[in-house]
Design a protein around this motif. Sequence first.
Motif, PDB file in Angstrom:
ATOM      1  N   GLU B 118       0.829  -1.205   0.000  1.00 13.67           N
ATOM      2  CA  GLU B 118       0.000   0.000   0.000  1.00 13.67           C
ATOM      3  C   GLU B 118       0.864   1.257   0.000  1.00 13.67           C
ATOM      4  OE1 GLU B 118      -2.785  -0.200   3.161  1.00 13.67           O
ATOM      5  OE2 GLU B 118      -3.635  -2.099   2.461  1.00 13.67           O
ATOM      6  N   ASP B 130      -2.603  12.799  -6.125  1.00 15.78           N
ATOM      7  CA  ASP B 130      -3.881  12.562  -6.791  1.00 15.78           C
ATOM      8  C   ASP B 130      -3.850  11.323  -7.691  1.00 15.78           C
ATOM      9  OD1 ASP B 130      -4.903  14.830  -5.639  1.00 15.78           O
ATOM     10  OD2 ASP B 130      -4.211  16.126  -7.277  1.00 15.78           O
ATOM     11  N   PRO B 132      -4.282   7.793  -9.153  1.00 15.99           N
ATOM     12  CA  PRO B 132      -5.354   6.867  -8.803  1.00 15.99           C
ATOM     13  C   PRO B 132      -4.829   5.703  -7.979  1.00 15.99           C
ATOM     14  CG  PRO B 132      -4.746   6.643 -11.114  1.00 15.99           C
ATOM     15  CD  PRO B 132      -3.993   7.820 -10.581  1.00 15.99           C
ATOM     16  N   ARG B 133      -5.601   5.288  -7.013  1.00 17.77           N
ATOM     17  CA  ARG B 133      -5.192   4.150  -6.204  1.00 17.77           C
ATOM     18  C   ARG B 133      -6.083   2.967  -6.533  1.00 17.77           C
ATOM     19  NH1 ARG B 133      -5.622   5.793  -0.410  1.00 17.77           N
ATOM     20  NH2 ARG B 133      -7.384   6.930  -1.243  1.00 17.77           N
ATOM     21  N   VAL B 134      -5.489   1.796  -6.434  1.00 17.16           N
ATOM     22  CA  VAL B 134      -6.225   0.586  -6.750  1.00 17.16           C
ATOM     23  C   VAL B 134      -6.028  -0.404  -5.604  1.00 17.16           C
ATOM     24  CG1 VAL B 134      -6.501  -1.289  -8.398  1.00 17.16           C
ATOM     25  CG2 VAL B 134      -5.738   0.939  -9.212  1.00 17.16           C
ATOM     26  N   PRO B 212     -14.335   4.686  -2.995  1.00 18.53           N
ATOM     27  CA  PRO B 212     -13.326   5.733  -3.158  1.00 18.53           C
ATOM     28  C   PRO B 212     -12.128   5.347  -4.026  1.00 18.53           C
ATOM     29  CG  PRO B 212     -13.118   4.712  -1.016  1.00 18.53           C
ATOM     30  CD  PRO B 212     -14.336   4.111  -1.645  1.00 18.53           C
ATOM     31  N   MET B 213     -12.005   4.100  -4.404  1.00 16.97           N
ATOM     32  CA  MET B 213     -10.886   3.729  -5.291  1.00 16.97           C
ATOM     33  C   MET B 213     -11.309   2.554  -6.166  1.00 16.97           C
ATOM     34  SD  MET B 213      -8.281   1.873  -2.617  1.00 16.97           S
ATOM     35  CE  MET B 213      -8.529   2.911  -1.187  1.00 16.97           C
ATOM     36  N   GLU B 214     -10.520   2.302  -7.196  1.00 15.05           N
ATOM     37  CA  GLU B 214     -10.784   1.147  -8.044  1.00 15.05           C
ATOM     38  C   GLU B 214     -10.507  -0.114  -7.242  1.00 15.05           C
ATOM     39  OE1 GLU B 214     -11.508   1.317 -11.398  1.00 15.05           O
ATOM     40  OE2 GLU B 214     -11.061   3.413 -11.827  1.00 15.05           O
TER      41      GLU B 214
END
Lengths: 249, 490
Positions: B118, B130, B132-134, B212-214
């Motif tokens: 993480e 910013d 994107p987090r997955v 909030p995330m993929e």
Amino acid sequence: MKLLELRGLVASVDEKQILNGIDLTVNAGEVHAIMGPNGSGKSTLSNVLAGRDGYSVTTGDMELMGAPVNGMSVEDRALSGLFLGFQHPIEIPGVTNMEFLKVAIDSHRISVGEEEMNTRDFMVQVREISKRLELSTEFLKRFVNVGFSGGEKKRNEILQLMLLQPKLAFLDETDSGLDVDALQVVARGINEFRSDDNGVVLVTHYQRLLNYVNVDFVHIMVNGAIVKSGDAQLAHEVETQGYAGLGEA
Amino acid sequence: MSEQSPSAAHDFIGKEYAAGFVTDIEQETIPPGLDEAVITEISKRKNEPAWLLDWRLDAYRRWLDMPEPTWARVDYEPIDYQAISYFAAPSGDKPKSLDEVDPELLRTYEKLGIPLHEQELLAGVERDPDAPRVAVDAVFDSVSVATTFQEELREHGVIFCSFSEAVENHPELVRAYLGSVVPQSDNYFAALNSAVFSDGSFVYVPKGVRCPMELSTYFRINAQNTGQFERTLIIADEGSYVSYLEGCTAPMRDENQLHAAVVELVALEDASIKYSTVQNWYPGDADGNGGIYNFVTKRGVCRGANSHISWTQVETGSAITWKYPSVILRGDNSVGEFYSVAITNNHQQADTGSKMTHIGRNTSSTIISKGISAGNSSNAYRGRVRMNPGAKKARNFTQCDSLLIGSDCAAHTFPTIESQRDDAIVEHEATTSKVSEDQLFLCRQRGIDAEKAVAMIVNGFCKEVLRELPMEFAVEASKLLEVSLEGAVG
């Protein structure tokens, strides 16, 4: 510098001999015109130069940029500086003109060890050339040659020429199917491109493009051979006498 | 297609399936074979409640009476279901946190480009906050080995965990929805999966929450002679939204391996689920040896009014692909979408498409299918659009495009439309085109090599589908298309 040298070039398409021994030398700074009737082998010559599959050299020598081209692939010949202007530019659905141009210029840059072109610089340059050729920016977003008018297709060829800056431009009937206005735009592009460092060969049916582009040499091609060479005056003779008389010269 | 010069063709050889390595790790497997004792053993190893074992055994008994389907346009030797091992897992207890995961496994995912740390992800590309987090659930053979960002997701009420954990911690949800979209006896491979499924992912997004995330699951087959039978269940409660991605790879092996998964999606009122797949199972070698048999059942139900389910798939791998991600449009005004790129090269076979079943009023569906065939491969689109009697003013638009590269490949389309409504609007468009020698010559004369030219043309052909993928996946998918077509010209 010699950009193109052909010595006794004999070539065939699908085992049918079309070119019967061509001698031609193009040096940097020169503009040549090759004129001839339909079926004289003009388009075959451009395909043979480009190394297209199915076109094979039987005997004779062919050098591009001072090096023999034997065994060179189509893309390697292009990257060495040969540019073919197509008589009938093909459509590529799904690929925008902009993408196509970017991939093409990047291929050239990568081949000489440079980095891919910065997208912003690329856009600026392409827009600037488009403007000179009176092509709208909308035109760059359309798919390559899809739905282009005859004039747009030919101007698109000149756009590629001006962007890629080859050493030798071999333009196959770039003037065909153009109205006078489009012909002038295309001619202007060619005149802007030509320099002491590059060479241009105009393959044409008619003399009219030569009203707008000054040529140094004119060659008459009949039945797969160059039957007569001379200066710009020769083009006018063709206009008045036709090819038939010259063929026997 | 014209001949390439030998030197050009030679340049294309030498690159290979990048994910084809094997992870050397100690594993526990259940020996090959399938009977009630094996199913009971799988259930026992997973500490499952009795109702789930009964559910599995029920599925198994139904499977025994079902014939293997033969209607798909694919050709393969009969599968010996007794020669497959139905369970393989890294030895030892399931790690409780990422720190406990076997470093060898972490390295495997690192090599595959799947971030399981993480912290690294938080750092993002160029430390962009910013970026994107997955969140990733990593399924290795039969078990999930790690799931990231679980805590942060929990703060939003989102449950994202392995299927086994869901059975343990959220049995009421699993029991309520398992088999509700794809019943045990839906089809031969779904029945087999229902009997022997080992792990997979579970997602629940509560009312009104935008995830909030993929979320993503990365499936990896590693063990030999093993099948992978995962089960994924995604529930989007009223007014929620989730975007979920799945990826898959396997080592290069000479034998064929079976992958029979089931995915069920449930969208309640005003909910929206976007499900994207980049499938890159090992396709077999150039002569057609080895590769994964990808026999998968994927279906979503738009249960509530105004709900929305969208499937996007990029299918590049597998020796055989047999899958038809579908949507049942039950809620009024619900929307179903299917965007697909299926690419086959060498001896790959794909029979894929979608089913859209319109039940509710004003329901609408879109199917965009792009099939690309090269080499000696075969690529079929198979679809069914059904307008039930209650589907007032239902609409469907289907577009099926096929692109052929070379002259030894094949493309087929089998669309079916069953409409019981006079006011339904059903449109179907289909095209077949070929990458022509003239197009390649133009590109090559501009200095673009043939492989790059084909990739550019194929990317253009697929654009409508690729743009449906989340950004970071779209880039990966484009690259994958390029790799899949290596050797396609020549």
